[in-house]
Structure formats: structure tokens, C-alpha cells
Write an enzyme that holds these catalytic residues in place. Structure first.
Site, PDB file in Angstrom:
ATOM      1  N   ASN A 118     -11.016  24.388 -69.783  1.00 49.29           N
ATOM      2  CA  ASN A 118     -10.543  24.847 -71.085  1.00 49.29           C
ATOM      3  C   ASN A 118      -9.153  24.253 -71.290  1.00 49.29           C
ATOM      4  O   ASN A 118      -8.202  24.667 -70.631  1.00 49.29           O
ATOM      5  CB  ASN A 118     -10.504  26.382 -71.093  1.00 49.29           C
ATOM      6  CG  ASN A 118      -9.881  26.943 -72.354  1.00 49.29           C
ATOM      7  OD1 ASN A 118      -9.614  26.211 -73.312  1.00 49.29           O
ATOM      8  ND2 ASN A 118      -9.638  28.246 -72.371  1.00 49.29           N
ATOM      9  N   TRP A 119      -9.080  23.300 -72.201  1.00 48.95           N
ATOM     10  CA  TRP A 119      -7.803  22.602 -72.399  1.00 48.95           C
ATOM     11  C   TRP A 119      -6.820  23.407 -73.246  1.00 48.95           C
ATOM     12  O   TRP A 119      -5.671  22.996 -73.432  1.00 48.95           O
ATOM     13  CB  TRP A 119      -8.050  21.229 -73.041  1.00 48.95           C
ATOM     14  CG  TRP A 119      -8.763  20.261 -72.140  1.00 48.95           C
ATOM     15  CD1 TRP A 119      -9.181  20.481 -70.851  1.00 48.95           C
ATOM     16  CD2 TRP A 119      -9.139  18.902 -72.446  1.00 48.95           C
ATOM     17  NE1 TRP A 119      -9.794  19.354 -70.354  1.00 48.95           N
ATOM     18  CE2 TRP A 119      -9.775  18.370 -71.305  1.00 48.95           C
ATOM     19  CE3 TRP A 119      -8.996  18.089 -73.580  1.00 48.95           C
ATOM     20  CZ2 TRP A 119     -10.276  17.061 -71.265  1.00 48.95           C
ATOM     21  CZ3 TRP A 119      -9.494  16.791 -73.553  1.00 48.95           C
ATOM     22  CH2 TRP A 119     -10.117  16.290 -72.393  1.00 48.95           C
ATOM     23  N   LYS A 120      -7.271  24.518 -73.808  1.00 54.61           N
ATOM     24  CA  LYS A 120      -6.416  25.361 -74.659  1.00 54.61           C
ATOM     25  C   LYS A 120      -5.716  24.481 -75.706  1.00 54.61           C
ATOM     26  O   LYS A 120      -6.320  23.552 -76.216  1.00 54.61           O
ATOM     27  CB  LYS A 120      -5.441  26.166 -73.789  1.00 54.61           C
ATOM     28  CG  LYS A 120      -6.193  26.986 -72.729  1.00 54.61           C
ATOM     29  CD  LYS A 120      -5.341  28.016 -72.048  1.00 54.61           C
ATOM     30  CE  LYS A 120      -6.207  28.764 -71.029  1.00 54.61           C
ATOM     31  NZ  LYS A 120      -5.480  29.839 -70.356  1.00 54.61           N
ATOM     32  N   HIS A 158     -12.248  34.564 -75.632  1.00 55.79           N
ATOM     33  CA  HIS A 158     -11.214  34.323 -74.625  1.00 55.79           C
ATOM     34  C   HIS A 158     -10.122  35.386 -74.760  1.00 55.79           C
ATOM     35  O   HIS A 158      -9.808  35.825 -75.866  1.00 55.79           O
ATOM     36  CB  HIS A 158     -10.617  32.917 -74.797  1.00 55.79           C
ATOM     37  CG  HIS A 158      -9.776  32.518 -73.622  1.00 55.79           C
ATOM     38  ND1 HIS A 158      -8.476  32.952 -73.479  1.00 55.79           N
ATOM     39  CD2 HIS A 158     -10.057  31.783 -72.525  1.00 55.79           C
ATOM     40  CE1 HIS A 158      -7.995  32.474 -72.334  1.00 55.79           C
ATOM     41  NE2 HIS A 158      -8.930  31.763 -71.737  1.00 55.79           N
ATOM     42  N   GLU A 160      -7.070  35.178 -74.751  1.00 53.97           N
ATOM     43  CA  GLU A 160      -5.971  34.797 -75.651  1.00 53.97           C
ATOM     44  C   GLU A 160      -6.365  35.060 -77.108  1.00 53.97           C
ATOM     45  O   GLU A 160      -5.527  35.418 -77.929  1.00 53.97           O
ATOM     46  CB  GLU A 160      -5.583  33.330 -75.396  1.00 53.97           C
ATOM     47  CG  GLU A 160      -4.824  33.211 -74.072  1.00 53.97           C
ATOM     48  CD  GLU A 160      -5.024  31.922 -73.302  1.00 53.97           C
ATOM     49  OE1 GLU A 160      -5.477  30.928 -73.880  1.00 53.97           O
ATOM     50  OE2 GLU A 160      -4.725  31.931 -72.086  1.00 53.97           O
ATOM     51  N   GLU A 207     -12.684  36.617 -66.576  1.00 56.48           N
ATOM     52  CA  GLU A 207     -11.305  36.136 -66.485  1.00 56.48           C
ATOM     53  C   GLU A 207     -10.353  37.334 -66.514  1.00 56.48           C
ATOM     54  O   GLU A 207      -9.982  37.797 -67.600  1.00 56.48           O
ATOM     55  CB  GLU A 207     -10.992  35.203 -67.658  1.00 56.48           C
ATOM     56  CG  GLU A 207     -11.855  33.961 -67.702  1.00 56.48           C
ATOM     57  CD  GLU A 207     -11.152  32.813 -68.426  1.00 56.48           C
ATOM     58  OE1 GLU A 207     -11.057  31.740 -67.834  1.00 56.48           O
ATOM     59  OE2 GLU A 207     -10.682  33.007 -69.564  1.00 56.48           O
ATOM     60  N   GLY A 234      -3.096  31.930 -65.972  1.00 58.89           N
ATOM     61  CA  GLY A 234      -1.837  31.220 -66.143  1.00 58.89           C
ATOM     62  C   GLY A 234      -0.686  31.812 -65.350  1.00 58.89           C
ATOM     63  O   GLY A 234       0.475  31.487 -65.597  1.00 58.89           O
ATOM     64  N   SER A 291      -6.349  31.057 -62.849  1.00 61.36           N
ATOM     65  CA  SER A 291      -5.614  30.335 -61.798  1.00 61.36           C
ATOM     66  C   SER A 291      -6.524  29.700 -60.740  1.00 61.36           C
ATOM     67  O   SER A 291      -6.182  29.662 -59.556  1.00 61.36           O
ATOM     68  CB  SER A 291      -4.573  31.248 -61.136  1.00 61.36           C
ATOM     69  OG  SER A 291      -3.619  31.673 -62.098  1.00 61.36           O
ATOM     70  N   GLY A 332      -8.106  26.568 -66.626  1.00 63.65           N
ATOM     71  CA  GLY A 332      -7.121  26.221 -67.640  1.00 63.65           C
ATOM     72  C   GLY A 332      -6.201  25.125 -67.137  1.00 63.65           C
ATOM     73  O   GLY A 332      -6.534  23.940 -67.136  1.00 63.65           O
ATOM     74  N   GLY A 333      -5.044  25.531 -66.647  1.00 62.87           N
ATOM     75  CA  GLY A 333      -3.997  24.591 -66.247  1.00 62.87           C
ATOM     76  C   GLY A 333      -4.462  23.446 -65.353  1.00 62.87           C
ATOM     77  O   GLY A 333      -4.137  22.277 -65.605  1.00 62.87           O
TER      78      GLY A 333
HETATM   79  P1  13P Z   1      -5.568  29.152 -65.908  1.00 58.90           P
HETATM   80  O1  13P Z   1      -6.567  28.395 -65.045  1.00 58.90           O
HETATM   81  O2  13P Z   1      -4.476  28.302 -66.418  1.00 58.90           O
HETATM   82  O3  13P Z   1      -5.128  30.416 -65.241  1.00 58.90           O
HETATM   83  O4  13P Z   1      -6.379  29.610 -67.224  1.00 58.90           O
HETATM   84  C1  13P Z   1      -7.588  30.238 -67.083  1.00 58.90           C
HETATM   85  C2  13P Z   1      -8.238  30.348 -68.412  1.00 58.90           C
HETATM   86  O5  13P Z   1      -7.795  31.090 -69.262  1.00 58.90           O
HETATM   87  C3  13P Z   1      -9.421  29.508 -68.670  1.00 58.90           C
HETATM   88  O6  13P Z   1     -10.055  29.876 -69.844  1.00 58.90           O
END
Ligand code: 13P
Length: 251
Positions: free
Chosen positions: A10-12, A96, A98, A168, A174, A214, A235-236
């Protein structure tokens, strides 16, 4: 029951056209010869089309990070399932944390998105997860149950074949703080039992449940070794081809 692993990035809100196309090409290279697991990339809407060209001759699944339920109309700021398909995407992340926390998306709204996307044949990755406060109050399972029951309300047994769950925990996103493999496995086993109660054993055995929060090269192997963890939503660490490549090629 062995389920095919799904490793999703997920590149956000990251990557412009040039950066995203380069990352997609690099990820595609690290996936060459990988046939025993699925890989999915979810770039921002603005570069879906360009990234789809990069991925054209690969088996990498292209996903959006959200989706509207209607095909067209007065929905300012939204993107429809057919627009996604037109841009080359076949999947969508929905719910998600977020979206829930920053943009106030409710379980009801998320359910509308889920059903709308499924009606157009989009693969849905439905995210659920508890906050730290909810975990500390011992409410993890009740929060997960409510999010799943409401999120999947009205989703038929046939449609659920096109749904992937992503657990999640909000406190692990994050933050560098991963759920331990035991905490993740416990939540995944709970979710699978819940799907069995809502649908049937056969469906519960087949549904893929990803872990997100993470995930990185250093912890992916032990997470993926858990019996009910079928993949990762990253994510990251998905923003770098080398680290995501290592995650895809978990042992
Ligand atoms: P991180 O891997 O950066 O913690 O993010 C997880 C995430 O929200 C994937 O959708």
C-alpha cells in the site's frame, strides 16, 4: 488447508508518475520467477494508469486504495469501480484505518463501498483493526467482530470469494511496533472462526487474511509462518523495491 500467499504493498499518498513507474518496474523484477504467491500493488489513483502499463506483462495485481460504489454521478472526489478498471486496476483496499480515523469513514459507509466494488467484480481488501485504547481495554475481539459483521453485511457467500481481510492493528501502523506473531495469529484465528460462523467452514478455510502494521524484512518470516496469516499488507517497507522484494520472497 493451504492458501496462496498475497503480499500487498500500500503506497498510501506517496509516489509521482516517474517514481511509481520505477518502483513498479523494480518490484516486477524482484518477482520474476515467483509463481507460488500473489503480489499486489496499490499506488495512488493519479498513477494507476501509468503503473498498469508497467505491470502489463506481469501477474502483479493492481489495486486502488479506496473505491466508490456507484459507476458515475455526483460524487465529487470519488472514483468508481469502472474508472478503476479503466485505469487497469482489478482490486481495491477498503476501510483502511486511515480512512476510518482521518476521514471519518464509518462501518456503514465502508460496507456500501465493499458491496459496490464487489458488484463490479473488484477484489476487495477489507481492512479491520483495533486501536491501542481498544486493545488495552480488552475490546480487540469485539471491535474486530463489529467491523467484520458490519463491513460484510449483505455480502453473499459467492461474493466473499472476492474478499480478502487485512488485520491491521492501528497501534502497529507506521509506528515500527509490530504485533507479536502470537498477537497476530490470535486475531487471525478469531477472524477465521468469525467467517465460519457468518458463512461456512469451507469459506473460512479459503479466505485470505493478511496482516498489516510495520511488516518488514526482519519480521515477515515469523509472521508468515503462523497458520492463519496468509499474507501481508505493507506500507512503509513497500516503498523500497529491495525491502518489499525481500518481503515478497519471505521464507
Ligand atoms: P506500515 O507498514 O507503514 O506500518 O503501514 C501498514 C499499513 O497501513 C498498510 O496498509
Amino acid at each position: 488447508m493451504s492458501r496462496r500467499a498475497l503480499m500487498a504493498g500500500n503506497w498510501k499518498m506517496h509516489m509521482n508518475v516517474v517514481e511509481g513507474c520505477r518502483l513498479a518496474a523494480d518490484v516486477a523484477r524482484t518477482c520474476e520467477g515467483v509463481t507460488d504467491r500473489d503480489v499486489l500493488l496499490a499506488p495512488p489513483y493519479t498513477i494507476l494508469s501509468e503503473v498498469s502499463h508497467v505491470l502489463a506483462n506481469t501477474s502483479i495485481i493492481l489495486s486502488s486504495q479506496n473505491v466508490c460504489w456507484e459507476e458515475k454521478g455526483a460524487f465529487t472526489g470519488e472514483i468508481s469501480p469502472t474508472m478503476l478498471q479503466d485505469a487497469g486496476a482489478s482490486a481495491a483496499i477498503v476501510g483502511h484505518s486511515e480512512r476510518r480515523q482521518i476521514f471519518g469513514e464509518s462501518d456503514e459507509l465502508i460496507n456500501t463501498r465493499v458491496k459496490g466494488a464487489l458488484s463490479f467484480g473488484i477484489l476487495v481488501i477489507l481492512c479491520i483493526g483495533e486501536t491501542l485504547d481498544e486493545r488495552e481495554k480488552g475490546r480487540t475481539f469485539s471491535v474486530l467482530e463489529e467491523q467484520v459483521r458490519k463491513g460484510l453485511d449483505g455480502v453473499t457467500a459467492a461474493q466473499i470469494e472476492h474478499v480478502v481481510l487485512a488485520y491491521e492493528p492501528v497501534w502497529a501502523i507506521g509506528t515500527g511496533k509490530t504485533a507479536s506473531k502470537e498477537q497476530a495469529q490470535e486475531a487471525h484465528a478469531f477472524l477465521r472462526e468469525l467467517i465460519e460462523k457468518m458463512y461456512e467452514k469451507n469459506i473460512a478455510d479459503r479466505i485470505r487474511i493478511l496482516y498489516g502494521g510495520s511488516v518488514k524484512a526482519a519480521n515477515v518470516d515469523e509472521l508468515m509462518a503462523q497458520p492463519d496469516i496468509d499474507g501481508a499488507l505493507v506500507g512503509g517497507a513497500a516503498l523500497d523495491a529491495e525491502s518489499f522484494g525481500r518481503i515478497i520472497n519471505f521464507k
